[in-house]
Design a protein around this motif. Structure first.
Motif, PDB file in Angstrom:
ATOM      1  N   GLU A  40      35.714  42.875  52.611  1.00 41.80           N
ATOM      2  CA  GLU A  40      36.629  43.540  53.475  1.00 41.80           C
ATOM      3  C   GLU A  40      37.929  44.228  52.636  1.00 41.80           C
ATOM      4  O   GLU A  40      38.354  45.383  52.614  1.00 41.80           O
ATOM      5  N   GLU A  41      38.325  43.268  51.784  1.00 42.29           N
ATOM      6  CA  GLU A  41      39.460  43.549  50.769  1.00 42.29           C
ATOM      7  C   GLU A  41      39.088  44.595  49.892  1.00 42.29           C
ATOM      8  O   GLU A  41      39.657  45.587  49.565  1.00 42.29           O
ATOM      9  N   PHE A  42      38.079  44.413  49.268  1.00 41.30           N
ATOM     10  CA  PHE A  42      37.449  45.377  48.168  1.00 41.30           C
ATOM     11  C   PHE A  42      37.229  46.827  48.966  1.00 41.30           C
ATOM     12  O   PHE A  42      37.740  47.805  48.233  1.00 41.30           O
ATOM     13  N   ALA A  43      36.682  46.667  49.872  1.00 38.16           N
ATOM     14  CA  ALA A  43      36.569  47.898  50.723  1.00 38.16           C
ATOM     15  C   ALA A  43      37.859  48.747  51.044  1.00 38.16           C
ATOM     16  O   ALA A  43      37.972  50.111  50.760  1.00 38.16           O
ATOM     17  N   SER A  44      38.839  47.878  51.534  1.00 38.74           N
ATOM     18  CA  SER A  44      40.143  48.572  51.546  1.00 38.74           C
ATOM     19  C   SER A  44      40.676  49.180  50.394  1.00 38.74           C
ATOM     20  O   SER A  44      41.305  50.222  50.588  1.00 38.74           O
ATOM     21  N   VAL A 147      31.864  55.627  36.991  1.00 35.38           N
ATOM     22  CA  VAL A 147      32.214  54.260  37.602  1.00 35.38           C
ATOM     23  C   VAL A 147      33.635  54.602  38.496  1.00 35.38           C
ATOM     24  O   VAL A 147      34.403  55.304  37.908  1.00 35.38           O
ATOM     25  N   GLY A 148      33.529  54.262  39.665  1.00 38.99           N
ATOM     26  CA  GLY A 148      34.479  54.503  40.568  1.00 38.99           C
ATOM     27  C   GLY A 148      35.818  53.445  40.489  1.00 38.99           C
ATOM     28  O   GLY A 148      36.851  53.697  41.085  1.00 38.99           O
ATOM     29  N   GLY A 149      35.265  52.315  39.942  1.00 39.66           N
ATOM     30  CA  GLY A 149      36.208  51.136  39.792  1.00 39.66           C
ATOM     31  C   GLY A 149      35.427  49.863  39.868  1.00 39.66           C
ATOM     32  O   GLY A 149      34.164  49.913  39.694  1.00 39.66           O
ATOM     33  N   ILE A 150      36.261  49.027  39.301  1.00 40.41           N
ATOM     34  CA  ILE A 150      35.640  47.466  39.342  1.00 40.41           C
ATOM     35  C   ILE A 150      36.481  46.467  40.087  1.00 40.41           C
ATOM     36  O   ILE A 150      37.670  46.646  40.156  1.00 40.41           O
ATOM     37  N   GLU A 173      40.653  46.018  40.132  1.00 41.04           N
ATOM     38  CA  GLU A 173      41.075  45.379  41.227  1.00 41.04           C
ATOM     39  C   GLU A 173      40.909  43.904  41.432  1.00 41.04           C
ATOM     40  O   GLU A 173      39.600  43.636  41.560  1.00 41.04           O
ATOM     41  N   SER A 174      41.639  42.992  40.909  1.00 42.16           N
ATOM     42  CA  SER A 174      41.182  41.547  40.948  1.00 42.16           C
ATOM     43  C   SER A 174      41.837  40.912  42.236  1.00 42.16           C
ATOM     44  O   SER A 174      43.158  40.967  42.357  1.00 42.16           O
TER      45      SER A 174
END
Length: 200
Positions: A40-44, A147-150, A173-174
């Motif tokens: 959920e956090e990654f999706a946000s 690549v849209g992100g990691i 985003e870590s």
């Protein structure tokens, strides 16, 4: 992400100044409630990136990746480390060196699963030297996709991987960034030293 940090502090085991063992909740036994929260956090954090597919590497990245894919309503594919009898032709491959296992693996994804118009979100459990992330980025590039992100569950910020990837222009985003594992203690990047003020 406080829940993850708390789990690292209570259940993580510092084996050395560079190695953190989290096999009770992330990369051997898994905590499904925490995995759901991670997804959920990654999706946000990537909800506006136009993600069309999640890419990870077997096996520890699969749980957070599938939870993120579920929340974003996209498909997830994982790069294989071992060849399969049913996976021989039409492969996109890259070499990845594991500093933890001291071995190089050839990772592969069937080319039919990543298209040129895909915007790929890469998810992995750890980011240290960045070898797995760069290998997955290489596969996306070879497929002609973007690549849209990691998204990284735990980043060892004292190692160079995160810095190198961010310098390449990719959003990283870590959820937990570790500043130090010195003296058997986990210190997070967000931790601020306590300042004591004395009044006469």
């Amino acid at each position: 992400m406080k829940a993850l940090q708390n789990k690292i502090l209570t259940d993580g085991i510092v084996l050395s100044d560079t190695v953190l063992k989290v096999d009770t909740f992330l990369n051997h036994q898994m905590d499904p409630v925490l995995m759901k929260e991670i997804g959920e956090e990654f999706a946000s954090r990537f909800e506006d990136a136009g993600i069309t597919k999640i890419l990870t590497i077997e096996s520890s990245g699969i749980a957070p990746a599938i939870m993120t894919a579920l929340k974003l309503n996209v498909e997830m594919v994982f790069a294989r480390k071992r060849k399969s009898l049913t996976l021989q032709d039409g492969l996109i491959t890259s070499k990845v060196y594991s500093f933890t296992k001291k071995e190089e693996n050839e990772i592969s994804v069937a080319d039919k699963f990543i298209q040129e118009d895909d915007v790929i979100l890469i998810i992995d459990d750890f980011l240290a030297n960045g070898q797995a992330a760069f290998g997955l980025m290489d596969i996306v590039q070879k497929a002609g996709a973007k690549v849209g992100g990691i998204g990284i569950v735990i980043e060892k910020a004292f190692q160079d991987g995160g810095k190198q990837i961010r310098q390449s222009g990719v959003k990283v985003e870590s959820l937990a960034r570790i500043q130090s594992l010195s003296n058997g203690k986990v210190t997070f990047v967000e931790d601020k030293p306590t300042v004591e003020v004395y009044y006469e």
